[in-house]
Design a protein around this motif. Sequence first.
Motif, PDB file in Angstrom:
ATOM      1  N   SER A   1     -12.900 -46.403  24.789  1.00  0.00           N
ATOM      2  CA  SER A   1     -12.049 -46.884  25.801  1.00  0.00           C
ATOM      3  C   SER A   1     -10.577 -47.118  25.288  1.00  0.00           C
ATOM      4  CB  SER A   1     -12.629 -48.053  26.331  1.00  0.00           C
ATOM      5  OG  SER A   1     -12.915 -49.028  25.268  1.00  0.00           O
ATOM      6  N   SER A   2      -9.592 -47.364  26.010  1.00  0.00           N
ATOM      7  CA  SER A   2      -8.334 -47.526  25.924  1.00  0.00           C
ATOM      8  C   SER A   2      -8.131 -49.033  25.568  1.00  0.00           C
ATOM      9  CB  SER A   2      -7.305 -47.256  26.673  1.00  0.00           C
ATOM     10  OG  SER A   2      -7.303 -47.619  28.019  1.00  0.00           O
ATOM     11  N   ASP A   3      -7.001 -49.382  25.023  1.00  0.00           N
ATOM     12  CA  ASP A   3      -6.567 -50.626  24.707  1.00  0.00           C
ATOM     13  C   ASP A   3      -6.085 -51.332  26.069  1.00  0.00           C
ATOM     14  OD1 ASP A   3      -6.393 -53.148  23.696  1.00  0.00           O
ATOM     15  OD2 ASP A   3      -4.544 -52.907  22.548  1.00  0.00           O
ATOM     16  N   SER A   4      -6.794 -51.572  27.047  1.00  0.00           N
ATOM     17  CA  SER A   4      -6.467 -51.919  28.387  1.00  0.00           C
ATOM     18  C   SER A   4      -7.395 -52.867  28.871  1.00  0.00           C
ATOM     19  CB  SER A   4      -6.272 -50.957  29.577  1.00  0.00           C
ATOM     20  OG  SER A   4      -7.261 -50.010  29.612  1.00  0.00           O
ATOM     21  N   PRO A   5      -7.055 -54.109  29.617  1.00  0.00           N
ATOM     22  CA  PRO A   5      -8.188 -54.833  30.101  1.00  0.00           C
ATOM     23  C   PRO A   5      -9.080 -54.328  31.121  1.00  0.00           C
ATOM     24  CG  PRO A   5      -5.713 -55.723  30.176  1.00  0.00           C
ATOM     25  CD  PRO A   5      -5.795 -54.596  30.080  1.00  0.00           C
TER      26      PRO A   5
ATOM     27  N   GLN B   1     -18.064 -46.911  17.440  1.00  0.00           N
ATOM     28  CA  GLN B   1     -17.971 -46.138  18.640  1.00  0.00           C
ATOM     29  C   GLN B   1     -16.761 -45.408  18.761  1.00  0.00           C
ATOM     30  OE1 GLN B   1     -19.218 -48.674  21.985  1.00  0.00           O
ATOM     31  NE2 GLN B   1     -21.304 -49.124  21.342  1.00  0.00           N
ATOM     32  N   GLY B   2     -15.808 -46.184  18.395  1.00  0.00           N
ATOM     33  CA  GLY B   2     -14.228 -45.463  18.194  1.00  0.00           C
ATOM     34  C   GLY B   2     -14.176 -44.403  17.285  1.00  0.00           C
ATOM     35  N   ILE B   3     -14.825 -44.893  16.254  1.00  0.00           N
ATOM     36  CA  ILE B   3     -14.527 -43.913  14.954  1.00  0.00           C
ATOM     37  C   ILE B   3     -15.699 -42.546  15.266  1.00  0.00           C
ATOM     38  CG2 ILE B   3     -15.584 -43.704  12.482  1.00  0.00           C
ATOM     39  CD1 ILE B   3     -15.279 -46.519  12.324  1.00  0.00           C
ATOM     40  N   ASP B   4     -16.723 -42.790  16.075  1.00  0.00           N
ATOM     41  CA  ASP B   4     -17.521 -41.795  16.336  1.00  0.00           C
ATOM     42  C   ASP B   4     -16.712 -40.626  17.374  1.00  0.00           C
ATOM     43  OD1 ASP B   4     -19.920 -42.292  15.098  1.00  0.00           O
ATOM     44  OD2 ASP B   4     -20.601 -43.377  16.451  1.00  0.00           O
ATOM     45  N   GLU B   5     -15.770 -41.273  18.417  1.00  0.00           N
ATOM     46  CA  GLU B   5     -15.188 -40.477  19.314  1.00  0.00           C
ATOM     47  C   GLU B   5     -14.032 -39.615  18.576  1.00  0.00           C
ATOM     48  OE1 GLU B   5     -14.018 -38.862  22.665  1.00  0.00           O
ATOM     49  OE2 GLU B   5     -15.784 -39.829  22.351  1.00  0.00           O
ATOM     50  N   ALA B   6     -13.422 -40.510  17.523  1.00  0.00           N
ATOM     51  CA  ALA B   6     -12.571 -39.859  16.838  1.00  0.00           C
ATOM     52  C   ALA B   6     -12.945 -38.706  15.882  1.00  0.00           C
ATOM     53  CB  ALA B   6     -11.925 -40.804  15.714  1.00  0.00           C
ATOM     54  N   LEU B   7     -14.134 -38.697  15.432  1.00  0.00           N
ATOM     55  CA  LEU B   7     -14.820 -37.751  14.451  1.00  0.00           C
ATOM     56  C   LEU B   7     -15.183 -36.533  15.487  1.00  0.00           C
ATOM     57  CD1 LEU B   7     -16.961 -40.215  12.478  1.00  0.00           C
ATOM     58  CD2 LEU B   7     -14.965 -38.434  11.426  1.00  0.00           C
ATOM     59  N   SER B   8     -15.514 -36.763  16.629  1.00  0.00           N
ATOM     60  CA  SER B   8     -16.179 -35.662  17.639  1.00  0.00           C
ATOM     61  C   SER B   8     -14.740 -34.888  18.051  1.00  0.00           C
ATOM     62  CB  SER B   8     -16.658 -36.246  18.722  1.00  0.00           C
ATOM     63  OG  SER B   8     -17.077 -35.555  19.630  1.00  0.00           O
ATOM     64  N   ILE B   9     -13.828 -35.581  18.311  1.00  0.00           N
ATOM     65  CA  ILE B   9     -12.507 -34.962  18.793  1.00  0.00           C
ATOM     66  C   ILE B   9     -12.076 -34.110  17.410  1.00  0.00           C
ATOM     67  CG2 ILE B   9     -10.052 -35.363  19.294  1.00  0.00           C
ATOM     68  CD1 ILE B   9     -10.943 -37.645  21.061  1.00  0.00           C
ATOM     69  N   SER B  10     -12.086 -34.736  16.301  1.00  0.00           N
ATOM     70  CA  SER B  10     -11.529 -33.648  15.369  1.00  0.00           C
ATOM     71  C   SER B  10     -12.463 -32.780  14.837  1.00  0.00           C
ATOM     72  CB  SER B  10     -11.339 -34.953  14.154  1.00  0.00           C
ATOM     73  OG  SER B  10     -10.676 -36.072  14.361  1.00  0.00           O
TER      74      SER B  10
ATOM     75  N   ASN C   1      -7.943 -45.605  17.519  1.00  0.00           N
ATOM     76  CA  ASN C   1      -6.812 -44.744  17.989  1.00  0.00           C
ATOM     77  C   ASN C   1      -6.097 -44.166  16.877  1.00  0.00           C
ATOM     78  OD1 ASN C   1      -7.125 -45.247  20.664  1.00  0.00           O
ATOM     79  ND2 ASN C   1      -5.766 -47.247  20.740  1.00  0.00           N
ATOM     80  N   ILE C   2      -5.702 -44.935  15.730  1.00  0.00           N
ATOM     81  CA  ILE C   2      -5.170 -44.269  14.699  1.00  0.00           C
ATOM     82  C   ILE C   2      -6.088 -43.063  13.972  1.00  0.00           C
ATOM     83  CG2 ILE C   2      -4.757 -44.685  12.022  1.00  0.00           C
ATOM     84  CD1 ILE C   2      -3.829 -47.373  13.019  1.00  0.00           C
ATOM     85  N   LEU C   3      -7.420 -43.198  13.843  1.00  0.00           N
ATOM     86  CA  LEU C   3      -8.360 -42.108  13.648  1.00  0.00           C
ATOM     87  C   LEU C   3      -8.233 -40.920  14.300  1.00  0.00           C
ATOM     88  CD1 LEU C   3     -11.535 -43.839  12.224  1.00  0.00           C
ATOM     89  CD2 LEU C   3      -9.409 -43.310  10.906  1.00  0.00           C
ATOM     90  N   MET C   4      -8.020 -41.238  15.599  1.00  0.00           N
ATOM     91  CA  MET C   4      -7.804 -40.209  16.585  1.00  0.00           C
ATOM     92  C   MET C   4      -6.729 -39.004  16.214  1.00  0.00           C
ATOM     93  SD  MET C   4      -9.595 -39.994  19.744  1.00  0.00           S
ATOM     94  CE  MET C   4     -10.544 -41.398  20.801  1.00  0.00           C
ATOM     95  N   PHE C   5      -5.601 -39.498  15.620  1.00  0.00           N
ATOM     96  CA  PHE C   5      -4.690 -38.797  15.101  1.00  0.00           C
ATOM     97  C   PHE C   5      -4.495 -38.301  13.689  1.00  0.00           C
ATOM     98  CE2 PHE C   5      -3.033 -40.666  18.926  1.00  0.00           C
ATOM     99  CZ  PHE C   5      -2.215 -40.009  19.706  1.00  0.00           C
ATOM    100  N   SER C   6      -5.096 -39.227  12.834  1.00  0.00           N
ATOM    101  CA  SER C   6      -4.830 -38.913  11.351  1.00  0.00           C
ATOM    102  C   SER C   6      -5.915 -37.991  11.188  1.00  0.00           C
ATOM    103  CB  SER C   6      -5.057 -40.298  10.494  1.00  0.00           C
ATOM    104  OG  SER C   6      -6.187 -40.864  11.091  1.00  0.00           O
ATOM    105  N   LEU C   7      -7.230 -38.054  11.455  1.00  0.00           N
ATOM    106  CA  LEU C   7      -8.429 -37.184  11.206  1.00  0.00           C
ATOM    107  C   LEU C   7      -8.099 -35.627  11.492  1.00  0.00           C
ATOM    108  CD1 LEU C   7     -11.591 -39.378  11.980  1.00  0.00           C
ATOM    109  CD2 LEU C   7     -10.751 -38.611   9.833  1.00  0.00           C
TER     110      LEU C   7
END
Length: 356
Positions: free
Chosen positions: A7-11, A255-264, A299-305
Amino acid sequence: MNPKNYSSDSPISTKEEDRFSRWRFAERIAQVIAKRSDPSCLTIGLYGAWGDGKTSVLNFIEKSLKDNDGVVCIKFNPWRFTTEEELLSGFFIDIAEALDTELINSKDKLIDIVKKALPAVGSLAGAVVGIGGSAKGAGDFASSFISGVGLNQLKERVEQELESAKKRVLIIIDDIDRLEKSEIQALFKLVKLTADFKYTAYILAFDKEVVSASLQDRYSSSVRNAGEQFLEKIIQVPLHLPFVEKKVLRDFCFQGIDEALSISEIQLSEQQIQEFVRDFTLAFDECLTTPRKAKLYGNILMFSLPILKGEVNPVDLMLIEAIRVFCPPLYEAIRDNNDYFIGLSDGSRPSDNSQE
């Protein structure tokens, strides 16, 4: 770690999205406000650090009251105004317009009362705010504005309409701690001067330490802890966001880490996962304090990985990025002194041509 949608960083605003068991907390607050029989004004302070989910809880409260015909919810956004004058006048305009929509059917609108009162105090506001824009000036403007004949009439009309319609007003003000110091001071002066409206409740969401410090500057020449004491005079019901268990927050982060790994398209071995979880938990568990920090890390891992895929060890990269998010001073020290941290393949440090 199991991949899930990140999820994004929105309420958030619905019960289904609640991952930290705060819906029930918000729902109970809403019920207390809706069921109050006392006509006196009530001021609630919702305390929490930046990124801890205050806005989401406010959304839950508003959502809980959506189908309650006995409560009119008004969200006042102080960020829309660039001067103290706009802030104070905008407050009354927003209330009048909302109540006109909910209560008034005749041509005699509350907003007309406000507009008639504004010119009478506009010149005073311009003169006062123009001289340095001080908090005292904003307070003088608020006092003159509210004590004007038009605003007294507005107050009486609002109370009559609410009593007749058997309704209450809930005024929600968020992100107070992100305003400039003078704006924070002006806003609390405004609330202090209007907190005797009958059938009205305020919920003010902010980081208590930030706001106390801003109010302390206003009273720095007097009593120690004056900012906190000023808050205590205004906030009748202080509420803190419910504590999020560390495991729940950690799972949310993973969960955010998993998503970043999956996208990468990076698949870690079972050993790599165990090593990362062990090192991350040991080093950063105490630093993982809010959902926003967890989201920022993901979010950072989404780009750096993806950018560094195949060039570095992914677990090492994930831990370095964790240092960047959770321990910025240490990350800067490593970045600025990389020769001391980057070894050669045999484990030695790069030579500086000096002899021991």
